[in-house]
Design an enzyme around this catalytic site. Structure first.
Site, PDB file in Angstrom:
ATOM      1  N   HIS A  63      -1.137   1.506  -4.629  1.00 30.87           N
ATOM      2  CA  HIS A  63      -1.514   2.916  -4.519  1.00 30.87           C
ATOM      3  C   HIS A  63      -0.555   3.828  -5.271  1.00 30.87           C
ATOM      4  O   HIS A  63      -0.599   5.046  -5.109  1.00 30.87           O
ATOM      5  CB  HIS A  63      -1.602   3.328  -3.047  1.00 30.87           C
ATOM      6  N   GLY A  87      -0.922  -3.192  16.857  1.00 31.79           N
ATOM      7  CA  GLY A  87      -2.231  -2.575  16.992  1.00 31.79           C
ATOM      8  C   GLY A  87      -3.300  -3.325  16.219  1.00 31.79           C
ATOM      9  O   GLY A  87      -3.018  -4.194  15.386  1.00 31.79           O
ATOM     10  N   ASN A 112       1.292  -6.930  12.927  1.00 30.68           N
ATOM     11  CA  ASN A 112       1.032  -5.496  12.990  1.00 30.68           C
ATOM     12  C   ASN A 112       0.915  -5.066  14.440  1.00 30.68           C
ATOM     13  O   ASN A 112       0.304  -5.755  15.255  1.00 30.68           O
ATOM     14  CB  ASN A 112      -0.261  -5.139  12.249  1.00 30.68           C
ATOM     15  N   GLN A 167       0.828  -1.201   0.000  1.00 27.02           N
ATOM     16  CA  GLN A 167       0.000   0.000   0.000  1.00 27.02           C
ATOM     17  C   GLN A 167       0.865   1.254   0.000  1.00 27.02           C
ATOM     18  O   GLN A 167       0.353   2.354  -0.212  1.00 27.02           O
ATOM     19  CB  GLN A 167      -0.887   0.022   1.246  1.00 27.02           C
TER      20      GLN A 167
END
Length: 305
Positions: free
Chosen positions: A139, A277, A275, A118
Site C-alpha cells: 500500500h 480478533g 491476530n 499492508q
C-alpha cells in the site's frame, strides 16, 4: 477444512503459541512468507482500524479519504493535508516495536523468505540494519510524496517543511502544543497517519508540484485507488514462490490482502494467522492464534535460532 482449523486453533499461553509457530517455520525451512497488517504497529502508537482501540471503535463515523475525493474538489485536499500535517510528527517519530524487531531477526536468520506489509508507516524498514530487498509495502509508504501528473518525488519531511512555511498559524499552534491530542485543533492519530480535526481548515494551504504544478499525493494507495500492477504481480510471485504463509496483525478486511491468503490456500500452502480478533481468512488457516503480535513474536524470535 473448518474442522482442521478448529483442531489447530491455539487457545493457550504466549509460550504455547510461539512454540506452535516455531514448528510451523521450521517445517518450511525458511520458505515462509509473512503478511503483516496494522496490528503489528499498534504497540508503536499507531492505531489499527478494527482492533479494540482501533479508529472504527473510537469513531463510528470515521471514513478514510477516497482516491476520487483527493483528486476531485480542492476542499478534500485541504482537509487531507491539514490532517496529515498535524499527524505527521507522531508518524515520523514512531519507533519499531517488539513485533518489527522480531520479524527483522527472523528474516536475518533466514527463517522467513520475505515480508509483505499492508502498513504505510515504514516501521518494518526502520527495524533492520541493512535495507531489506524482500520487504514489499503493497500500500506504499507515507514517507514519500509523488506528483500524480509527472511523477516528481519528494520526501514527506520536505513536504512538512513546506506546509509549515505556508501555514504559520497552524504550525505555531502545533509547536506550542506538541502533545495535545484532544484539543480544538486535533484529536487522536488515525492509522493512515492523519488526525481528526475540529477546526475550520478552509484557509489551510498546500503546495503543488514544482515541476508541472500538478497535484502532490502521498505515496500510498488510497481507498478506491488501484494498486500498481508491478506491486500486485510481485506480491503474487512472493506467495507463489513460498511454501507457507504466516499472517500477523491483519483482519484481512482489505481485498488486496485477503486475495493473497486465498491465493496461498488455492495451491494448498499451509497458512497460520496470528491476530487479536476475527479475520476474514480464519477458515483458510491451519493454525489460528487469537493474541496480539508483540509478545508472541518476541517469544518466537528468542526461541528459534
Amino acid at each position: 477444512m473448518s474442522a482442521q482449523v478448529m483442531h489447530n486453533r491455539v487457545m493457550g499461553t504466549v509460550k504455547d503459541s510461539a512454540s506452535k509457530l516455531v514448528d510451523f517455520l521450521m517445517r518450511h525451512h525458511g520458505q515462509t512468507v509473512l503478511l503483516t497488517g496494522a496490528g503489528v504497529s499498534t504497540d508503536s502508537g499507531i492505531p489499527d482500524y478494527r482492533g479494540p482501540q482501533g479508529i472504527y471503535s473510537r469513531n463510528k463515523d470515521f471514513k478514510p479519504i477516497q482516491y476520487q475525493q483527493f483528486v476531485g474538489p480542492h476542499e478534500f485536499r485541504q482537509r487531507y493535508w491539514a490532517r496529515s500535517f498535524l499527524g505527521w510528527p507522531k508518524v515520523s517519530q514512531a519507533q519499531p516495536n517488539a513485533s518489527h524487531h522480531a520479524i527483522a531477526a527472523l528474516e536475518s536468520r533466514s527463517h522467513i523468505a520475505g515480508c509483505i506489509t499492508q502498513n504505510v508507516d515504514g516501521l518494518h524498514r526502520r527495524a533492520v540494519v541493512i535495507e531489506n530487498p524482500n520487504l514489499l509495502e503493497i500500500h506504499g509508504t507515507l514517507h514519500w510524496v509523488n506528483c500524480i501528473s509527472c511523477g516528481y518525488k519528494l520526501q514527506r519531511s520536505a513536504m512538512q517543511e513546506q506546509l509549515q512555511k505556508i501555514n504559520p498559524i497552524v504550525y505555531e499552534w502545533q509547536r506550542l502544543n506538541p502533545e495535545k491530542s484532544n484539543a480544538d485543533v486535533a484529536s487522536s492519530l488515525n492509522p493512515d497517519g492523519d488526525v481528526e480535526i475540529k477546526w475550520d481548515y478552509n484557509h489551510f494551504k498546500y503546495p503543488h508540484c514544482p515541476e508541472c504544478n500538478g497535484l502532490l499525493k502521498p505515496n500510498v494507495v488510497f481507498f478506491g485507488e488501484n494498486m500498481p500492477m508491478t506491486v500486485r504481480d510481485t506480491s503474487f510471485k512472493m506467495i507463489d514462490d513460498a511454501k507457507a504463509l504466516l499472517v500477523v496483525g491483519s483482519s484481512l478486511q482489505v481485498y488486496s490482502a485477503l486475495r493473497l491468503v486465498k491465493r496461498a490456500a488455492s495451491t494448498g500452502k499451509p497458512i497460520a494467522i496470528l491476530n487479536l480478533g476475527f479475520t476474514r481468512g480464519d477458515e483458510l488457516a491451519q493454525i489460528r492464534i487469537n493474541l496480539g503480535s508483540s509478545a508472541v513474536l518476541e517469544e518466537l524470535a528468542s526461541t528459534i535460532r
